[in-house]
Design an enzyme around this catalytic site. Structure first.
Site, PDB file in Angstrom:
ATOM      1  N   ARG A  91      19.670  10.446   1.261  1.00  0.00           N
ATOM      2  CA  ARG A  91      19.370  10.884   2.627  1.00  0.00           C
ATOM      3  C   ARG A  91      18.275  11.938   2.537  1.00  0.00           C
ATOM      4  O   ARG A  91      18.542  13.077   2.165  1.00  0.00           O
ATOM      5  CB  ARG A  91      20.659  11.473   3.225  1.00  0.00           C
ATOM      6  CG  ARG A  91      20.667  11.628   4.732  1.00  0.00           C
ATOM      7  CD  ARG A  91      21.771  12.575   5.166  1.00  0.00           C
ATOM      8  NE  ARG A  91      21.406  13.932   4.820  1.00  0.00           N
ATOM      9  CZ  ARG A  91      22.275  14.897   4.507  1.00  0.00           C
ATOM     10  NH1 ARG A  91      23.570  14.665   4.504  1.00  0.00           N
ATOM     11  NH2 ARG A  91      21.849  16.114   4.196  1.00  0.00           N
ATOM     12  N   TYR A 119      22.601  23.679   1.273  1.00  0.00           N
ATOM     13  CA  TYR A 119      23.515  23.137   0.269  1.00  0.00           C
ATOM     14  C   TYR A 119      22.857  22.218  -0.767  1.00  0.00           C
ATOM     15  O   TYR A 119      23.528  21.636  -1.590  1.00  0.00           O
ATOM     16  CB  TYR A 119      24.701  22.414   0.929  1.00  0.00           C
ATOM     17  CG  TYR A 119      24.303  21.318   1.902  1.00  0.00           C
ATOM     18  CD1 TYR A 119      23.992  20.038   1.452  1.00  0.00           C
ATOM     19  CD2 TYR A 119      24.244  21.562   3.271  1.00  0.00           C
ATOM     20  CE1 TYR A 119      23.636  19.026   2.336  1.00  0.00           C
ATOM     21  CE2 TYR A 119      23.883  20.563   4.169  1.00  0.00           C
ATOM     22  CZ  TYR A 119      23.583  19.298   3.696  1.00  0.00           C
ATOM     23  OH  TYR A 119      23.227  18.313   4.567  1.00  0.00           O
ATOM     24  N   HIS A 125      21.631  15.699   7.685  1.00  0.00           N
ATOM     25  CA  HIS A 125      22.707  14.771   8.082  1.00  0.00           C
ATOM     26  C   HIS A 125      22.479  14.299   9.520  1.00  0.00           C
ATOM     27  O   HIS A 125      22.473  13.107   9.814  1.00  0.00           O
ATOM     28  CB  HIS A 125      24.061  15.468   7.947  1.00  0.00           C
ATOM     29  CG  HIS A 125      25.171  14.703   8.579  1.00  0.00           C
ATOM     30  ND1 HIS A 125      25.637  13.519   8.064  1.00  0.00           N
ATOM     31  CD2 HIS A 125      25.887  14.938   9.712  1.00  0.00           C
ATOM     32  CE1 HIS A 125      26.603  13.058   8.852  1.00  0.00           C
ATOM     33  NE2 HIS A 125      26.763  13.897   9.849  1.00  0.00           N
TER      34      HIS A 125
END
Ligand SMILES: Cc1ncc(C[n+]2csc(CCOP(=O)(O)OP(=O)(O)O)c2C)c(N)n1
Ligand SMILES: [Mg+2]
Length: 397
Positions: A291, A304, A295
């Protein structure tokens, strides 16, 4: 590329690979591999590859079909970028980008035959595009002005599902129905595909779907896009074995494909769907991808994951490798690439104009499509809500 049946062969034999035209084609790699790949990140073609169970994968597209796949990849990326921009400008409530996953979606989406049914999550805009659905449809949903808008039966593409993993159970039930209707067992039989993510594999629903589809031999392909994250949770929080190996414990085949390779994804998906339609039951495809974006537009991935990881995946970009392949094989020139970019730009502008022109619905219309024939409870709720809206002084609603 037109939806249909481009001449792709997936073989269960170890036949000697045919030589392909043009330079830049690697000699076949008969060695078995854990990652099915037909196009390297540098755009080199691998003629054929043998998966973990001995299945040989290869594709045999025409030049036009290769160019068509490239066009699909560029278009879905551009439309997705436009949707992200619209969200940033306050025109959508949210957007779940497919950036980086174009090949996984176009490869599998184009592998579907007309009669096959797909059950998406909320990120499958590329599959939706391949099914021939107007790409504005999910934007209405994320703008909050409608509840989807396409007819799942007409396009053989179910509504988006936000509840993680739930659609795998819907797909299992649907696929069991396909068998009960006697629509498997021949070349023109029906198959079903269920999309989900790496995080979804930890859901009970997905594991129940594996069990049911296995014991009822449902004609279902589980297509897991392993994009390495479930929001902020990395893959190592979901599993200690490669995801495709989970299939063995449920009693059906599993294969890992390079999800950034549109050719390999096509070959693997077509093979799994054809097995399903012939009555050979379910299988799991793990499309190994990344990805590249957040998100959703509500997420900040810099909190993160580190930049070097993203850079490493940038070098495996699905569109760059297809472009390098077309260039290397002299299947396309600069004017072709410019024309595709121009088409993508025009379609994105058109999409934007149409989104901005979408009418705001009357609030009470949210009750309209709950049941096909309404219900007394719903009528009472509508009446109560109407009264509530009227209680606002000067409100037009
Ligand atoms: C049943 C359920 N639990 C939690 C959520 C919140 N949620 C939304 S997306 C997501 C992560 C899904 O990750 P993955 O399956 O890897 O799919 P991806 O978003 O990476 O495509 C979660 C936990 C949800 N939508 N549904
Ligand atoms: Mg994920």
């Amino acid at each position: 590329m037109a939806q249909g049946d481009p001449g792709v062969t997936t073989r269960s034999t170890r036949a000697a690979p045919r030589s392909r035209k043009g330079g830049g084609t690697k000699k076949a790699t008969p060695a078995q591999t854990d990652l099915v790949q037909l196009l390297t990140p540098e755009g080199e073609r691998i003629d054929a590859v043998t998966g973990p169970d001995g299945t040989e994968y290869r594709v045999d597209f025409t030049d036009d079909e290769y160019r068509g796949l490239y066009r699909d990849l560029v278009l879905v990326r551009k439309l997705d970028a436009e949707a992200t921009a619209l969200q940033r400008q306050g025109e959508l409530g949210l957007w779940a980008s497919l950036l980086g996953q174009e090949a996984a979606q176009v490869g599998s989406g184009r592998a579907l035959r007309t009669q096959d049914m797909a059950f998406p999550t909320y990120r499958e805009h590329g599959v939706l595009y391949c099914r021939g659905i107007d790409p504005i449809m999910p934007l209405g949903l994320f703008r909050g002005v409608d509840q989807g808008g396409w007819d799942p039966n007409e396009f053989k593409f179910n509504m988006y599902t936000i509840v993680i993993g739930a659609q795998t159970l819907h797909a299992t039930g649907y696929a069991m129905g396909v068998t009960m209707d006697g629509k498997t067992g021949s070349d023109d039989g029906e198959a079903v595909i269920a999309y989900f993510g790496d995080g979804a594999t930890s859901q009970g629903d997905v594991n129940e779907a594996f069990v049911w589809s296995s014991v009822f031999n449902a004609p279902l392909v589980f297509f897991c896009q392993n994009n390495q994250y479930a929001i902020s949770e990395p893959l190592e929080r979901q599993t200690r074995v490669p995801l495709y190996q989970r299939a063995a414990g449920f009693g059906f085949p599993g294969v890992r494909v390079d999800g950034n390779d549109v050719l390999a994804t096509y070959a693997v998906t077509r093979h799994a769907l054809d097995n399903a339609r012939l009555g050979q039951g379910p299988s799991l495809i793990e499309a190994y991808t990344y990805r590249m974006g957040a998100h959703t537009t509500s997420d900040d991935p810099t909190r993160y994951r580190i930049a070097s990881e993203v850079e490493a995946w940038q070098a495996k970009d699905p569109i760059a490798r297809m472009k390098a392949f077309l260039d290397r094989q002299q299947l396309a020139d600069e004017s072709f690439f410019a024309e595709v970019d121009e088409q993508a730009r025009t379609e994105a502008v058109h999409l934007r104009e149409r989104v901005l022109a979408m009418p705001d619905p009357e609030p009470v219309t949210m009750f309209d499509h709950v049941y096909p024939h309404g219900s007394p409870e719903l009528d009472a709720q509508r009446a109560q809500f109407t009264k509530y809206l009227e209680s606002f002084e000067g409100s037009a609603h």
